[in-house]
Write a protein that holds these residues in place. Structure first.
Motif, mmCIF file in Angstrom:
data_model
loop_
_atom_site.group_PDB
_atom_site.id
_atom_site.type_symbol
_atom_site.label_atom_id
_atom_site.label_comp_id
_atom_site.label_asym_id
_atom_site.label_seq_id
_atom_site.Cartn_x
_atom_site.Cartn_y
_atom_site.Cartn_z
ATOM 1 N N LYS A 50 8.886 10.257 -18.210
ATOM 2 C CA LYS A 50 8.586 11.490 -18.836
ATOM 3 C C LYS A 50 9.980 12.057 -19.178
ATOM 4 C CE LYS A 50 3.842 12.492 -16.948
ATOM 5 N NZ LYS A 50 3.250 13.298 -16.060
ATOM 6 N N ALA A 51 10.916 12.002 -18.098
ATOM 7 C CA ALA A 51 12.187 12.614 -18.358
ATOM 8 C C ALA A 51 12.999 12.005 -19.602
ATOM 9 C CB ALA A 51 13.087 12.558 -16.988
ATOM 10 N N LEU B 100 0.638 -1.246 0.092
ATOM 11 C CA LEU B 100 0.005 0.160 0.055
ATOM 12 C C LEU B 100 0.690 1.270 -0.022
ATOM 13 C CD1 LEU B 100 -2.556 -1.134 2.633
ATOM 14 C CD2 LEU B 100 -3.079 -0.881 0.165
ATOM 15 N N ILE B 101 2.027 1.251 0.814
ATOM 16 C CA ILE B 101 3.076 2.333 0.845
ATOM 17 C C ILE B 101 3.583 2.635 -0.354
ATOM 18 C CG2 ILE B 101 4.720 3.323 2.179
ATOM 19 C CD1 ILE B 101 3.574 2.073 4.457
ATOM 20 N N PHE B 102 4.279 1.522 -0.704
ATOM 21 C CA PHE B 102 5.347 1.784 -1.681
ATOM 22 C C PHE B 102 4.851 1.793 -3.140
ATOM 23 C CE2 PHE B 102 8.272 -0.073 1.666
ATOM 24 C CZ PHE B 102 8.682 1.085 1.974
ATOM 25 N N THR B 103 3.634 0.860 -3.448
ATOM 26 C CA THR B 103 3.189 1.020 -4.777
ATOM 27 C C THR B 103 3.158 2.305 -5.569
ATOM 28 O OG1 THR B 103 2.297 -1.279 -4.533
ATOM 29 C CG2 THR B 103 1.377 0.044 -6.420
ATOM 30 N N PRO B 104 2.412 3.420 -4.834
ATOM 31 C CA PRO B 104 2.092 4.546 -5.253
ATOM 32 C C PRO B 104 3.474 5.514 -5.482
ATOM 33 C CG PRO B 104 1.209 4.471 -3.195
ATOM 34 C CD PRO B 104 1.369 3.191 -3.619
ATOM 35 N N MET B 105 4.381 5.000 -4.428
ATOM 36 C CA MET B 105 5.888 5.702 -4.574
ATOM 37 C C MET B 105 6.489 5.398 -5.868
ATOM 38 S SD MET B 105 6.937 5.897 -0.773
ATOM 39 C CE MET B 105 6.204 6.854 0.475
ATOM 40 N N ILE B 106 6.264 4.186 -6.116
ATOM 41 C CA ILE B 106 7.048 3.543 -7.304
ATOM 42 C C ILE B 106 6.294 4.111 -8.681
ATOM 43 C CG2 ILE B 106 7.644 1.404 -8.633
ATOM 44 C CD1 ILE B 106 8.075 0.229 -5.916
ATOM 45 N N TRP B 107 5.004 4.286 -8.484
ATOM 46 C CA TRP B 107 4.221 4.966 -9.772
ATOM 47 C C TRP B 107 4.926 6.476 -9.977
ATOM 48 C CZ3 TRP B 107 -1.309 3.792 -7.780
ATOM 49 C CH2 TRP B 107 -1.634 2.559 -7.879
ATOM 50 N N ARG B 108 4.947 7.199 -8.914
ATOM 51 C CA ARG B 108 5.634 8.321 -9.031
ATOM 52 C C ARG B 108 7.020 8.481 -9.507
ATOM 53 N NH1 ARG B 108 2.407 9.190 -4.289
ATOM 54 N NH2 ARG B 108 3.961 8.939 -2.953
ATOM 55 N N LEU B 109 7.869 7.490 -9.128
ATOM 56 C CA LEU B 109 9.153 7.569 -9.399
ATOM 57 C C LEU B 109 9.182 7.295 -10.982
ATOM 58 C CD1 LEU B 109 11.095 5.924 -6.814
ATOM 59 C CD2 LEU B 109 11.300 8.175 -7.285
ATOM 60 N N MET B 110 8.421 6.112 -11.308
ATOM 61 C CA MET B 110 8.486 5.885 -12.665
ATOM 62 C C MET B 110 7.883 6.621 -13.671
ATOM 63 S SD MET B 110 10.147 2.701 -12.989
ATOM 64 C CE MET B 110 11.276 3.936 -11.994
ATOM 65 N N ASP B 111 6.906 7.690 -13.226
ATOM 66 C CA ASP B 111 6.205 8.436 -14.024
ATOM 67 C C ASP B 111 7.020 9.637 -14.378
ATOM 68 O OD1 ASP B 111 3.787 9.615 -15.549
ATOM 69 O OD2 ASP B 111 3.827 11.139 -13.634
ATOM 70 N N ARG B 112 7.894 10.278 -13.423
ATOM 71 C CA ARG B 112 8.922 11.138 -13.473
ATOM 72 C C ARG B 112 9.937 10.712 -14.325
ATOM 73 N NH1 ARG B 112 10.776 12.091 -7.791
ATOM 74 N NH2 ARG B 112 12.405 13.069 -8.870
ATOM 75 N N SER B 113 10.337 9.369 -14.206
ATOM 76 C CA SER B 113 11.492 9.024 -14.957
ATOM 77 C C SER B 113 11.185 8.969 -16.373
ATOM 78 C CB SER B 113 12.015 7.687 -14.280
ATOM 79 O OG SER B 113 13.005 6.936 -15.141
#
Length: 293
Positions: free
Chosen positions: A289-290, A274-287
């Motif tokens: 896009k960059a 529950l905690i890390f899945t959305p964090m990984i989503w955000r890291l991957m989305d930023r990555s």
């Protein structure tokens, strides 16, 4: 830290349970389609098993009773920081494997306790995942922690950590209780000076606290089960953490401080999902896009 090539590091001492946490991340990566490069902290020990045994004997002869894998002298801190720095910059780096036992060593035709040759990380990975002793290490010459985008500490209360280490080393490695106790004592100086300080640099700490008597870990017959424990989860920066949602998803959980949630020990995997899945989503989305620019 890097937008294009993020790094996640799981840090904890021997017997803390970091390997179990790594398996949860492997499940998340598989489910979310994340191509990760995996790095084991043991790969950055300075000496293989035979060399380390000889080195400890030499240090003991000099009157140094504290030489251990926990300290900088027995590790390649500069090389580990170079790996993190290089991966953050260009997604590349080199690592190797430490072969703990005959099963791991067999495919390589090598002896247990040795290292495989250094080799490049797999190409085109999206994220580097480190699990080991020193993902947040800082000394006078290196600052490994500053390169990591998500730092996670796995820190059972000390008696539980010792119970887990005693049971693992006696069962899997055939060590005597006396030998494991000697190792714990020899490592204590480095544990205090190089392991503990890392947990003040982590972004999230997971600490398992047993609800059964662990007052003498050296005679404990069983490892307390998850259902005989609580899990204390501390966020260095609680901004953006949806605590009401987490509490609603995990029964019998409660807030002990403004940045700390306590959940039943058996909910550890669910809590991490529950905690890390959305964090990984955000890291991957930023990555992604960059890298698409």
């Amino acid at each position: 830290m890097s937008v294009k090539h993020p790094i996640i590091a799981i840090t904890g001492s021997s017997g803390a349970g970091t390997t179990s946490v790594s398996k949860t991340f492997e499940q998340i990566f598989r489910r979310e389609g994340v191509k990760a490069a995996f790095v084991e902290g043991d790969a950055f020990h300075r000496y293989d098993r035979a060399e380390m045994k000889q080195k400890m004997a030499e240090e003991l002869a000099r009157g140094n009773y504290n030489y251990s894998h926990f300290g900088p002298e027995a590790n390649l801190f500069e090389e580990l920081e170079a790996l993190f720095r290089g991966y953050a910059e260009n997604g590349c780096g080199r690592t190797r494997k430490y072969l703990h036992d005959s099963e791991e060593a067999a495919p390589y035709g090598q002896k247990p306790g040795t290292f495989t040759p250094w080799e490049d990380l797999p190409p085109d990975t999206e994220l580097l995942f480190y699990e080991g002793l020193h993902g947040a290490a800082v000394t006078e010459t290196v600052d490994i922690a500053r390169h990591v985008d998500l730092l996670i500490g796995v820190v059972p209360v000390i008696n539980l950590e010792w119970i887990q280490k005693l049971h693992r080393d006696r069962t899997a490695r055939r060590h005597t209780t006396e030998a494991v106790t000697d190792t714990i004592l020899r490592r204590m100086h480095d544990y205090v000076h190089y392991i503990c300080p890392q947990f003040s640099r982590t972004h999230i700490n997971f600490q398992r606290v047993p609800t059964v008597d662990t007052s003498n870990p050296f005679i404990a017959r069983f490892i307390p089960t998850p259902d005989e424990s609580f899990l204390v989860i501390r966020f260095a920066n609680p901004r953006g953490i949806d605590f009401p949602y987490l509490l609603s998803m995990m029964q019998n959980s409660f807030m002990s401080r403004a940045n700390t949630i306590v959940v039943p020990g058996g909910k550890m995997d669910l809590a991490m999902q529950l905690i890390f899945t959305p964090m990984i989503w955000r890291l991957m989305d930023r990555s992604r896009k960059a890298r698409a620019r």
